[in-house]
Design an enzyme around this catalytic site. Structure first.
Site, PDB file in Angstrom:
ATOM      1  N   LYS A 153     -11.046 -41.041 -48.225  1.00  0.00           N
ATOM      2  CA  LYS A 153     -10.701 -39.972 -49.182  1.00  0.00           C
ATOM      3  C   LYS A 153      -9.388 -40.288 -49.868  1.00  0.00           C
ATOM      4  CE  LYS A 153      -7.140 -38.065 -46.697  1.00  0.00           C
ATOM      5  NZ  LYS A 153      -5.739 -38.112 -47.096  1.00  0.00           N
ATOM      6  N   PRO A 166      -8.561 -48.780 -45.034  1.00  0.00           N
ATOM      7  CA  PRO A 166      -7.229 -49.136 -44.530  1.00  0.00           C
ATOM      8  C   PRO A 166      -6.785 -48.218 -43.390  1.00  0.00           C
ATOM      9  CG  PRO A 166      -7.240 -49.136 -46.929  1.00  0.00           C
ATOM     10  CD  PRO A 166      -8.578 -48.614 -46.496  1.00  0.00           C
ATOM     11  N   VAL A 167      -6.109 -48.798 -42.398  1.00  0.00           N
ATOM     12  CA  VAL A 167      -5.678 -48.057 -41.199  1.00  0.00           C
ATOM     13  C   VAL A 167      -4.293 -47.460 -41.427  1.00  0.00           C
ATOM     14  CG1 VAL A 167      -5.103 -48.305 -38.751  1.00  0.00           C
ATOM     15  CG2 VAL A 167      -7.056 -49.532 -39.700  1.00  0.00           C
ATOM     16  N   GLY A 197      -3.274 -45.427 -43.517  1.00  0.00           N
ATOM     17  CA  GLY A 197      -2.964 -45.650 -44.929  1.00  0.00           C
ATOM     18  C   GLY A 197      -2.979 -44.409 -45.788  1.00  0.00           C
ATOM     19  N   ALA A 244      -7.552 -41.274 -44.553  1.00  0.00           N
ATOM     20  CA  ALA A 244      -8.364 -40.589 -43.544  1.00  0.00           C
ATOM     21  C   ALA A 244      -9.355 -41.509 -42.845  1.00  0.00           C
ATOM     22  CB  ALA A 244      -9.092 -39.368 -44.136  1.00  0.00           C
ATOM     23  N   GLY A 245      -8.970 -42.760 -42.639  1.00  0.00           N
ATOM     24  CA  GLY A 245      -9.866 -43.703 -41.967  1.00  0.00           C
ATOM     25  C   GLY A 245     -10.170 -43.295 -40.534  1.00  0.00           C
ATOM     26  N   SER A 249      -9.980 -40.248 -39.293  1.00  0.00           N
ATOM     27  CA  SER A 249     -10.775 -39.019 -39.376  1.00  0.00           C
ATOM     28  C   SER A 249     -12.220 -39.347 -39.730  1.00  0.00           C
ATOM     29  CB  SER A 249     -10.199 -38.091 -40.449  1.00  0.00           C
ATOM     30  OG  SER A 249      -8.876 -37.749 -40.141  1.00  0.00           O
ATOM     31  N   ASP A 285      -8.279 -33.449 -41.280  1.00  0.00           N
ATOM     32  CA  ASP A 285      -9.055 -34.110 -42.340  1.00  0.00           C
ATOM     33  C   ASP A 285     -10.489 -34.420 -41.920  1.00  0.00           C
ATOM     34  OD1 ASP A 285      -6.843 -34.136 -43.985  1.00  0.00           O
ATOM     35  OD2 ASP A 285      -6.352 -36.242 -43.620  1.00  0.00           O
TER      36      ASP A 285
HETATM   37  O1  C5P Z   1      -4.608 -32.680 -37.950  1.00  0.00           O
HETATM   38  P1  C5P Z   1      -4.126 -34.050 -37.690  1.00  0.00           P
HETATM   39  O2  C5P Z   1      -4.171 -34.421 -36.229  1.00  0.00           O
HETATM   40  O3  C5P Z   1      -4.773 -35.096 -38.558  1.00  0.00           O
HETATM   41  O4  C5P Z   1      -2.601 -34.062 -38.094  1.00  0.00           O
HETATM   42  C1  C5P Z   1      -1.744 -35.126 -37.779  1.00  0.00           C
HETATM   43  C2  C5P Z   1      -0.310 -34.653 -37.912  1.00  0.00           C
HETATM   44  O5  C5P Z   1       0.005 -34.405 -39.300  1.00  0.00           O
HETATM   45  C3  C5P Z   1      -0.008 -33.359 -37.208  1.00  0.00           C
HETATM   46  O6  C5P Z   1       0.359 -33.582 -35.879  1.00  0.00           O
HETATM   47  C4  C5P Z   1       1.164 -32.816 -38.012  1.00  0.00           C
HETATM   48  O7  C5P Z   1       2.376 -33.469 -37.658  1.00  0.00           O
HETATM   49  C5  C5P Z   1       0.817 -33.262 -39.409  1.00  0.00           C
HETATM   50  N1  C5P Z   1       0.099 -32.226 -40.191  1.00  0.00           N
HETATM   51  C6  C5P Z   1       0.778 -31.105 -40.603  1.00  0.00           C
HETATM   52  N2  C5P Z   1       0.111 -30.137 -41.317  1.00  0.00           N
HETATM   53  C7  C5P Z   1      -1.192 -30.291 -41.633  1.00  0.00           C
HETATM   54  C8  C5P Z   1      -1.903 -31.437 -41.222  1.00  0.00           C
HETATM   55  C9  C5P Z   1      -1.224 -32.396 -40.494  1.00  0.00           C
HETATM   56  O8  C5P Z   1       1.973 -30.946 -40.345  1.00  0.00           O
HETATM   57  N3  C5P Z   1      -1.800 -29.352 -42.349  1.00  0.00           N
END
Ligand code: C5P
Length: 300
Positions: A12, A97-98, A100, A103-104, A106, A139
């Site tokens: 994405k 890409p990792v 990156g 959202a790889g 995810s 994501d």
């Molecule tokens: O949800 P996810 O595990 O992908 O999020 C990774 C990190 O990104 C969270 O631990 C947080 O630090 C940050 N994040 C955030 N607010 C969001 C999504 C992600 O602060 N809406």
């Protein structure tokens, strides 16, 4: 691989990422306009005598093969909900890409979930799958849904968006080394003490609806609130952005939390030209062309 199920899942780009103040739970409220683009991972799950992961592809050495991998967590979440022994081999053919900002990780979570659901004949409803996706990460639901969508809350409350025309052409410039999403959000907090309530841009949504690349390009200016934070942590990305725009991109922005940069271009010919110029500029690791929107995770 006999008896396995393979799911293809797209990357994405966030055409808008409006970020509010940090919430008490540490997440940030977002108005996140996602577009799925045609860079894909393929995740294959095969019955096995034990649970393990493997990965192949250009970024394989950067992919964790333990239970921090969202594909592993997705399989285990579905198995524990249904009392299934998750004895599967999960193979990730990685082309996204990792670390990156695309959202790889995810994507692999959503793909593994869908693949295990099919392999184990669980028959989860779309809502059940989306609930598990939202538990796995902000994501992950979008990786399942694909297309274009507005994500509210921490990004997981999705409304699908209509996109007109034949889709948009993109170039993605990858960088050496990832950026940590939590670190970029922390830098956002430092740079933005009073973040306003995030809202989707009506002009940007209209540009998507009409499929108008010029109008979308105009709406991409400052559309990613994480971009100043990513540039603060990785100042060299400014040169990549300048190289893409001077090569003829309609607009350039950091993809999500970066460090991949995304360039909207007029057509497939412009995409090849901008990609070649980005590589020649020496300001990125490599450049990939893609189109979007494309469908989300699908069994193939
Ligand atoms: O949800 P996810 O595990 O992908 O999020 C990774 C990190 O990104 C969270 O631990 C947080 O630090 C940050 N994040 C955030 N607010 C969001 C999504 C992600 O602060 N809406």
């Amino acid at each position: 691989m006999s008896g396995g199920v393979t799911v293809r899942v797209p990357a994405k780009v966030n055409v808008q990422l409006a970020v509010g103040a940090a919430r008490p739970d540490g997440f940030h409220d977002l108005a996140n306009v996602f577009l799925a683009v045609s860079l894909y991972d393929e995740v294959t799950v095969t019955p096995s005598d034990r649970f393990y992961l493997t990965c192949s592809g250009p970024y394989a050495d950067q992919v964790p093969l333990d239970t921090t991998n969202l594909a592993a967590r997705a399989a285990q979440a579905l198995a524990s909900r249904h009392g299934i022994d998750p004895a599967v081999h999960i193979h990730i053919a990685k082309d996204i890409p990792v670390a990156g900002g695309m959202a790889g990780g995810s994507a692999d979570g959503a793909a593994a979930l869908l693949a295990c659901d099919a392999l184990w004949s669980v028959g989860s409803s779309r809502t059940e799958l989306l609930d598990i996706c939202a538990e796995l990460g902000s994501d992950v639901p979008f990786s399942l849904v694909g297309g274009a969508a507005l994500g509210l809350g921490r990004g997981e409350k999705l409304t699908e968006l209509e996109v007109g025309g034949t889709g948009f052409h993109w170039v993605f410039a990858t960088a050496d080394g990832g950026l940590s999403t939590p670190a970029v959000f922390r830098e956002f907090d430092r740079l933005t003490p009073e973040a306003p309530t995030p809202e989707a841009s009506p002009l940007l949504l209209e540009a998507l609806r009409t499929g108008d690349a010029e109008a979308l390009a105009a709406s991409l200016v400052r559309s990613n609130d994480l971009q100043p934070a990513a540039l603060s942590l990785r100042p060299s990305l400014t040169e990549t952005l300048e190289a893409g725009v001077s090569a003829g991109a309609l607009a350039g922005l950091v993809s999500g939390s970066g460090p991949t940069t995304a360039f909207l271009v007029a057509d497939a010919g412009a995409a090849e030209k901008v990609a070649a110029a980005l590589v020649a500029s020496g300001t990125c690791r490599t450049a990939r062309v893609a189109t979007g929107p494309v469908v989300g995770a699908r069994v193939i």
